[in-house]
Design an enzyme around this catalytic site. Structure first.
Site, PDB file in Angstrom:
ATOM      1  N   CYS A 324       0.973  -1.172   0.054  1.00 52.74           N
ATOM      2  CA  CYS A 324       0.189  -0.024   0.104  1.00 52.74           C
ATOM      3  C   CYS A 324       1.055   1.258  -0.049  1.00 52.74           C
ATOM      4  O   CYS A 324       2.022   1.341   0.754  1.00 52.74           O
ATOM      5  CB  CYS A 324      -0.812   0.129   1.282  1.00 52.74           C
ATOM      6  SG  CYS A 324      -2.127  -1.201   1.382  1.00 52.74           S
ATOM      7  N   ILE A 325       0.457   2.161  -0.638  1.00 50.53           N
ATOM      8  CA  ILE A 325       1.408   3.426  -0.677  1.00 50.53           C
ATOM      9  C   ILE A 325       0.199   4.586  -0.558  1.00 50.53           C
ATOM     10  O   ILE A 325      -1.037   4.646  -1.233  1.00 50.53           O
ATOM     11  CB  ILE A 325       2.264   3.733  -2.180  1.00 50.53           C
ATOM     12  CG1 ILE A 325       2.905   4.881  -2.206  1.00 50.53           C
ATOM     13  CG2 ILE A 325       1.059   3.387  -3.376  1.00 50.53           C
ATOM     14  CD1 ILE A 325       4.008   4.787  -3.147  1.00 50.53           C
ATOM     15  N   LEU A 326       0.820   5.822   0.140  1.00 46.53           N
ATOM     16  CA  LEU A 326      -0.119   6.747   0.481  1.00 46.53           C
ATOM     17  C   LEU A 326       0.843   8.200   0.799  1.00 46.53           C
ATOM     18  O   LEU A 326       2.064   8.119   1.473  1.00 46.53           O
ATOM     19  CB  LEU A 326      -0.957   6.629   1.908  1.00 46.53           C
ATOM     20  CG  LEU A 326      -1.471   7.916   2.478  1.00 46.53           C
ATOM     21  CD1 LEU A 326      -2.955   7.946   1.729  1.00 46.53           C
ATOM     22  CD2 LEU A 326      -1.942   7.388   3.893  1.00 46.53           C
ATOM     23  N   ARG A 333       0.072  15.717  -4.348  1.00 44.93           N
ATOM     24  CA  ARG A 333       0.298  16.616  -5.658  1.00 44.93           C
ATOM     25  C   ARG A 333       1.340  17.671  -5.563  1.00 44.93           C
ATOM     26  O   ARG A 333       1.212  18.542  -6.365  1.00 44.93           O
ATOM     27  CB  ARG A 333      -0.899  17.434  -6.101  1.00 44.93           C
ATOM     28  CG  ARG A 333      -2.282  16.508  -5.995  1.00 44.93           C
ATOM     29  CD  ARG A 333      -3.289  16.785  -7.142  1.00 44.93           C
ATOM     30  NE  ARG A 333      -2.633  16.835  -8.630  1.00 44.93           N
ATOM     31  CZ  ARG A 333      -3.286  17.116  -9.592  1.00 44.93           C
ATOM     32  NH1 ARG A 333      -4.493  17.879  -9.368  1.00 44.93           N
ATOM     33  NH2 ARG A 333      -2.800  17.061 -10.624  1.00 44.93           N
ATOM     34  N   GLY A 335       4.602  15.786  -5.651  1.00 45.18           N
ATOM     35  CA  GLY A 335       5.778  15.175  -5.927  1.00 45.18           C
ATOM     36  C   GLY A 335       6.165  14.068  -4.890  1.00 45.18           C
ATOM     37  O   GLY A 335       7.068  13.331  -5.255  1.00 45.18           O
ATOM     38  N   TYR A 336       5.349  14.206  -3.822  1.00 39.98           N
ATOM     39  CA  TYR A 336       5.813  13.249  -2.944  1.00 39.98           C
ATOM     40  C   TYR A 336       5.675  11.769  -3.093  1.00 39.98           C
ATOM     41  O   TYR A 336       6.234  10.693  -2.797  1.00 39.98           O
ATOM     42  CB  TYR A 336       5.381  13.548  -1.391  1.00 39.98           C
ATOM     43  CG  TYR A 336       5.993  14.935  -0.846  1.00 39.98           C
ATOM     44  CD1 TYR A 336       7.256  14.895  -0.416  1.00 39.98           C
ATOM     45  CD2 TYR A 336       5.187  16.077  -0.449  1.00 39.98           C
ATOM     46  CE1 TYR A 336       7.768  16.033   0.130  1.00 39.98           C
ATOM     47  CE2 TYR A 336       5.618  17.315  -0.191  1.00 39.98           C
ATOM     48  CZ  TYR A 336       7.112  17.198   0.307  1.00 39.98           C
ATOM     49  OH  TYR A 336       7.475  18.444   0.795  1.00 39.98           O
ATOM     50  N   GLY A 337       4.513  11.686  -3.979  1.00 41.00           N
ATOM     51  CA  GLY A 337       3.913  10.093  -4.112  1.00 41.00           C
ATOM     52  C   GLY A 337       5.239   9.486  -4.960  1.00 41.00           C
ATOM     53  O   GLY A 337       5.414   8.475  -4.748  1.00 41.00           O
ATOM     54  N   LYS A 338       5.676  10.552  -5.800  1.00 44.79           N
ATOM     55  CA  LYS A 338       6.655   9.961  -6.855  1.00 44.79           C
ATOM     56  C   LYS A 338       7.920   9.469  -6.201  1.00 44.79           C
ATOM     57  O   LYS A 338       8.634   8.456  -6.435  1.00 44.79           O
ATOM     58  CB  LYS A 338       6.911  10.939  -7.959  1.00 44.79           C
ATOM     59  CG  LYS A 338       6.155  10.426  -9.463  1.00 44.79           C
ATOM     60  CD  LYS A 338       6.724  11.188 -10.536  1.00 44.79           C
ATOM     61  CE  LYS A 338       5.672  11.388 -11.356  1.00 44.79           C
ATOM     62  NZ  LYS A 338       5.615  12.558 -12.335  1.00 44.79           N
ATOM     63  N   GLU A 358       1.593  -3.782  -5.787  1.00 45.67           N
ATOM     64  CA  GLU A 358       0.601  -4.709  -5.488  1.00 45.67           C
ATOM     65  C   GLU A 358      -0.905  -4.415  -6.307  1.00 45.67           C
ATOM     66  O   GLU A 358      -1.248  -3.117  -6.322  1.00 45.67           O
ATOM     67  CB  GLU A 358       0.042  -4.887  -4.118  1.00 45.67           C
ATOM     68  CG  GLU A 358      -1.003  -5.939  -3.708  1.00 45.67           C
ATOM     69  CD  GLU A 358      -1.309  -6.220  -2.180  1.00 45.67           C
ATOM     70  OE1 GLU A 358      -0.222  -6.416  -1.434  1.00 45.67           O
ATOM     71  OE2 GLU A 358      -2.250  -5.880  -1.702  1.00 45.67           O
TER      72      GLU A 358
HETATM   73  N1  ACO Z   1      -5.587  14.500  -9.920  1.00 49.17           N
HETATM   74  C1  ACO Z   1      -5.096  14.169 -11.243  1.00 49.17           C
HETATM   75  N2  ACO Z   1      -3.518  14.022 -11.058  1.00 49.17           N
HETATM   76  C2  ACO Z   1      -3.190  13.601  -9.993  1.00 49.17           C
HETATM   77  C3  ACO Z   1      -3.736  13.383  -8.733  1.00 49.17           C
HETATM   78  C4  ACO Z   1      -5.160  14.145  -8.569  1.00 49.17           C
HETATM   79  N3  ACO Z   1      -5.789  14.266  -7.529  1.00 49.17           N
HETATM   80  N4  ACO Z   1      -2.979  13.145  -7.562  1.00 49.17           N
HETATM   81  C5  ACO Z   1      -1.799  12.873  -8.178  1.00 49.17           C
HETATM   82  N5  ACO Z   1      -1.889  12.967  -9.594  1.00 49.17           N
HETATM   83  C6  ACO Z   1      -0.901  12.969 -10.679  1.00 49.17           C
HETATM   84  C7  ACO Z   1       0.141  14.051 -10.543  1.00 49.17           C
HETATM   85  O1  ACO Z   1      -0.279  14.870 -11.378  1.00 49.17           O
HETATM   86  C8  ACO Z   1       1.445  13.316 -10.840  1.00 49.17           C
HETATM   87  O2  ACO Z   1       1.412  13.053 -12.419  1.00 49.17           O
HETATM   88  P1  ACO Z   1       2.445  14.346 -13.167  1.00 49.17           P
HETATM   89  O3  ACO Z   1       3.658  14.163 -12.637  1.00 49.17           O
HETATM   90  O4  ACO Z   1       2.431  13.225 -14.491  1.00 49.17           O
HETATM   91  O5  ACO Z   1       1.796  15.529 -13.396  1.00 49.17           O
HETATM   92  C9  ACO Z   1       1.187  11.890 -10.409  1.00 49.17           C
HETATM   93  O6  ACO Z   1       0.003  11.727 -10.195  1.00 49.17           O
HETATM   94  C10 ACO Z   1       1.958  11.734  -9.261  1.00 49.17           C
HETATM   95  O7  ACO Z   1       1.652  12.910  -8.440  1.00 49.17           O
HETATM   96  P2  ACO Z   1       2.492  13.162  -6.816  1.00 49.17           P
HETATM   97  O8  ACO Z   1       2.257  14.597  -6.467  1.00 49.17           O
HETATM   98  O9  ACO Z   1       3.879  12.628  -6.964  1.00 49.17           O
HETATM   99  O10 ACO Z   1       1.662  12.157  -6.040  1.00 49.17           O
HETATM  100  P3  ACO Z   1       0.864  12.220  -4.652  1.00 49.17           P
HETATM  101  O11 ACO Z   1       2.070  12.777  -3.718  1.00 49.17           O
HETATM  102  O12 ACO Z   1      -0.186  12.952  -4.888  1.00 49.17           O
HETATM  103  O13 ACO Z   1       0.820  10.774  -4.264  1.00 49.17           O
HETATM  104  C11 ACO Z   1      -0.719   8.958  -4.273  1.00 49.17           C
HETATM  105  C12 ACO Z   1       0.153   9.991  -4.960  1.00 49.17           C
HETATM  106  C13 ACO Z   1       0.283   8.303  -3.514  1.00 49.17           C
HETATM  107  C14 ACO Z   1      -1.432   7.756  -5.095  1.00 49.17           C
HETATM  108  C15 ACO Z   1      -1.818   9.634  -3.591  1.00 49.17           C
HETATM  109  O14 ACO Z   1      -2.725  10.129  -4.380  1.00 49.17           O
HETATM  110  C16 ACO Z   1      -2.532   8.809  -2.570  1.00 49.17           C
HETATM  111  O15 ACO Z   1      -1.900   8.773  -1.520  1.00 49.17           O
HETATM  112  N6  ACO Z   1      -3.789   8.578  -2.715  1.00 49.17           N
HETATM  113  C17 ACO Z   1      -4.685   7.876  -1.833  1.00 49.17           C
HETATM  114  C18 ACO Z   1      -4.004   6.430  -1.680  1.00 49.17           C
HETATM  115  C19 ACO Z   1      -3.991   5.683  -2.923  1.00 49.17           C
HETATM  116  O16 ACO Z   1      -4.997   5.764  -3.510  1.00 49.17           O
HETATM  117  N7  ACO Z   1      -3.049   4.838  -2.970  1.00 49.17           N
HETATM  118  C20 ACO Z   1      -2.699   4.135  -4.090  1.00 49.17           C
HETATM  119  C21 ACO Z   1      -3.194   2.665  -4.043  1.00 49.17           C
HETATM  120  S1  ACO Z   1      -2.533   1.529  -4.937  1.00 49.17           S
HETATM  121  C22 ACO Z   1      -1.449   0.632  -4.050  1.00 49.17           C
HETATM  122  O17 ACO Z   1      -1.380   1.102  -2.713  1.00 49.17           O
HETATM  123  C23 ACO Z   1      -0.553  -0.181  -4.578  1.00 49.17           C
END
Ligand code: ACO
Ligand code: ZN
Length: 471
Positions: A324-326, A333, A335-338, A358
């Site tokens: 799981c990732i969060l 939004r 860049g921390y997700g990446k 997963e």
């Molecule tokens: N709407 C549109 N695009 C989005 C959004 C959004 N709400 N959120 C992220 N993105 C895009 C970004 O634009 C970016 O793409 P780009 O660089 O090509 O523009 C890309 O996703 C990553 O953006 P980050 O800022 O690095 O990611 P962020 O810190 O927002 O984290 C994450 C991404 C972890 C998926 C977050 O949205 C989150 O925690 N979501 C809830 C939990 C979840 O869904 N986790 C993944 C489940 S699957 C698994 O666990 C294996």
């Protein structure tokens, strides 16, 4: 809403609901989405009476569950109700995302027009562009059938009973996805450090806490309290200023802590409880023993603040390198997700393996991974040099996998998604246009924080040699 004048009815008489009293759980009808003038089709999940008013918990059919909400009678368009049949389907007019016609007079107020054009959702509902993400979800759902995903947790042990709250009676707990209770958000608000955050999904916090307007969580040990006073009392005793476990990475203000789900069970369970508020389609709660947790923090004078995390099985038969990732919503939004994803692949590189997240991925998970994979693979292509004069650079899929630790299937699907592969004179060639290169360079300039492998101090453990993760 109550329709008071028969003369004002649409021709489609049969699907008009005389009053909201006839509405039941399972009915589908257009509902005004919070803070918008959109009226997408929604399903009633639950109905309650609150201070003499009927309230309806609705799920917008084509949207992610994080947009589910309580609405009032006046938010319902009762002209096109589909009633549930015994076989689980619904009757009545099928609407989809509706563009309601002029609404007929309500208690003699004259006609009310409901504009149909979509209005971007307010950022308070979800962090980021919810409409875009919801549309993406729709697309993903069409392509694949979602299957439940496992999240490690829980089985709150006695020692984790906090503020005299009753500990859970059950052993490892199974959450049924179709259960009305777990389909609904149960926590109104959390306070974590300096942030107040509105949860997206159900999480099995103790019932007593869910009835309070806000759950107060210690941002360092993640223990939860029912009031700010109780949290303040806790903070006097709690001397943690960072997650438990080993700090295995530090560069500037960013650190990663590795936490063993067996050694720091209470922390791991509290982390999963917190994460579940923002993670959907996680149906099973397991023991945390088989997992490691990598918590990313940002440091300031008050301590190491949790920004996000990912969990990872100690041993994965499917080559998963992330369970799981969060990213915590206030940090999303940016860049921390990446950065979390990059770190997970850095660990795989240290292990000398390829890995993959997963499945299934959430809508936001898929967006983030696709973007990470595309950027990482394009970096490799762009860095390629011709092997000889008038030679084109040559690289195999396996080379890409080895260089990035991205699993083969994900490399191939990325190349296909980017539409880069062409078949030419008996071989596959990748053509990258100047436009793609320019776009890519711009995107990479925006990726300000990167993982620096020199700052990772970590040696992988071979868990298969240990007896059941116990050493
Ligand atoms: N709407 C549109 N695009 C989005 C959004 C959004 N709400 N959120 C992220 N993105 C895009 C970004 O634009 C970016 O793409 P780009 O660089 O090509 O523009 C890309 O996703 C990553 O953006 P980050 O800022 O690095 O990611 P962020 O810190 O927002 O984290 C994450 C991404 C972890 C998926 C977050 O949205 C989150 O925690 N979501 C809830 C939990 C979840 O869904 N986790 C993944 C489940 S699957 C698994 O666990 C294996
Ligand atoms: Zn604490």
């Amino acid at each position: 809403m109550k329709v008071t004048s028969k003369l004002d009815f649409d021709e489609d008489f049969s699907s008009i609901c005389e009053s909201t009293a006839a509405l039941t759980e399972g009915c589908r009808l257009p509902v005004r989405m919070h803070k918008t003038d959109d009226w997408p089709l929604a399903e009633i999940v639950s109905i309650k009476d609150s201070e003499g008013k009927r309230q309806f918990y609705v799920h917008y059919v084509d949207f992610n569950k994080r947009l589910d909400e309580w609405v009032e009678e006046e938010d319902l368009d009762t002209r096109k109700v589909q009633f549930p049949r015994r076989d689980g389907t619904t009757t009545g007019a099928s609407t989809g995302v509706t563009t309601p016609k002029k609404h007929h007079s309500l208690a003699g107020t004259g006609s009310v027009s409901r504009p149909a054009s979509p209005v971007p959702l307010n950022n308070e509902i979800v962090n980021g562009n919810a409409v875009l993400a919801a549309a993406l979800q729709k697309k993903i759902n069409r392509k694949r059938k979602l299957t439940p995903q496992a999240v490690p947790v829980v089985e709150i042990p006695e020692e984790n009973s906090q503020d005299g709250l009753t500990p859970r009676q059950s052993g490892s707990m199974v959450i049924h996805q179709d259960d009305v209770v777990t389909r609904m958000k149960n926590v109104e608000m959390i306070e974590l450090g300096r942030n107040r955050i509105k949860p997206w999904y159900f999480s099995p916090y103790p019932q007593e806490l869910c009835q309070t307007p806000c759950i107060y969580i210690c941002e360092f040990c993640l223990k939860y309290r029912k009031s700010r006073k109780c949290l303040e009392r806790h903070l006097i005793k709690c001397n943690l200023r960072h997650p438990p476990g080993n700090e295995i990475y530090r560069k500037h203000t960013i650190s990663f802590f590795e936490i063993d789900g067996r050694k720091n069970k209470v922390y791991a369970q509290n982390l999963c409880l917190l994460a579940k508020l923002f993670l959907d389609h996680k149906t099973l709660y397991y023991d945390t023993d088989p997992f490691l947790f990598y918590v990313m923090t940002e440091f300031d004078s008050r301590g190491f603040h949790i920004v996000g995390y990912f969990s990872k099985e100690k041993e994965s038969t499917e080559d998963y390198n992330v369970a799981c990732i969060l990213t915590m919503p206030p940090y999303q939004r940016k860049g921390y997700g990446k950065l979390l994803i990059e770190f997970s692949y850095e660990l795989s590189k240290f292990e000398g393996k390829t890995g993959s997240p997963e499945k299934p991925l959430s809508d936001l998970g898929l967006l983030s991974y696709r973007s990470y994979w595309a950027q990482t693979i394009l970096e490799i292509f762009i860095a390629q040099k011709p092997s000889g004069e008038s030679e084109k650079p040559h690289i195999t899929i396996n080379d890409i996998c080895e260089g990035t630790s991205i699993k083969k299937e994900d490399v191939i699907s990325t190349l296909q998604n980017l539409n880069l592969i062409n078949y030419y004179k008996g071989q596959y060639i990748v053509c990258i246009s100047r436009e793609i290169i320019d776009q890519h360079k711009k995107a990479m300039d925006n990726r300000k924080i990167r993982i620096d492998s020199k700052c990772l101090h970590w040696t992988p453990k071979d868990w298969s040699k240990r007896s059941k993760w116990y050493k």
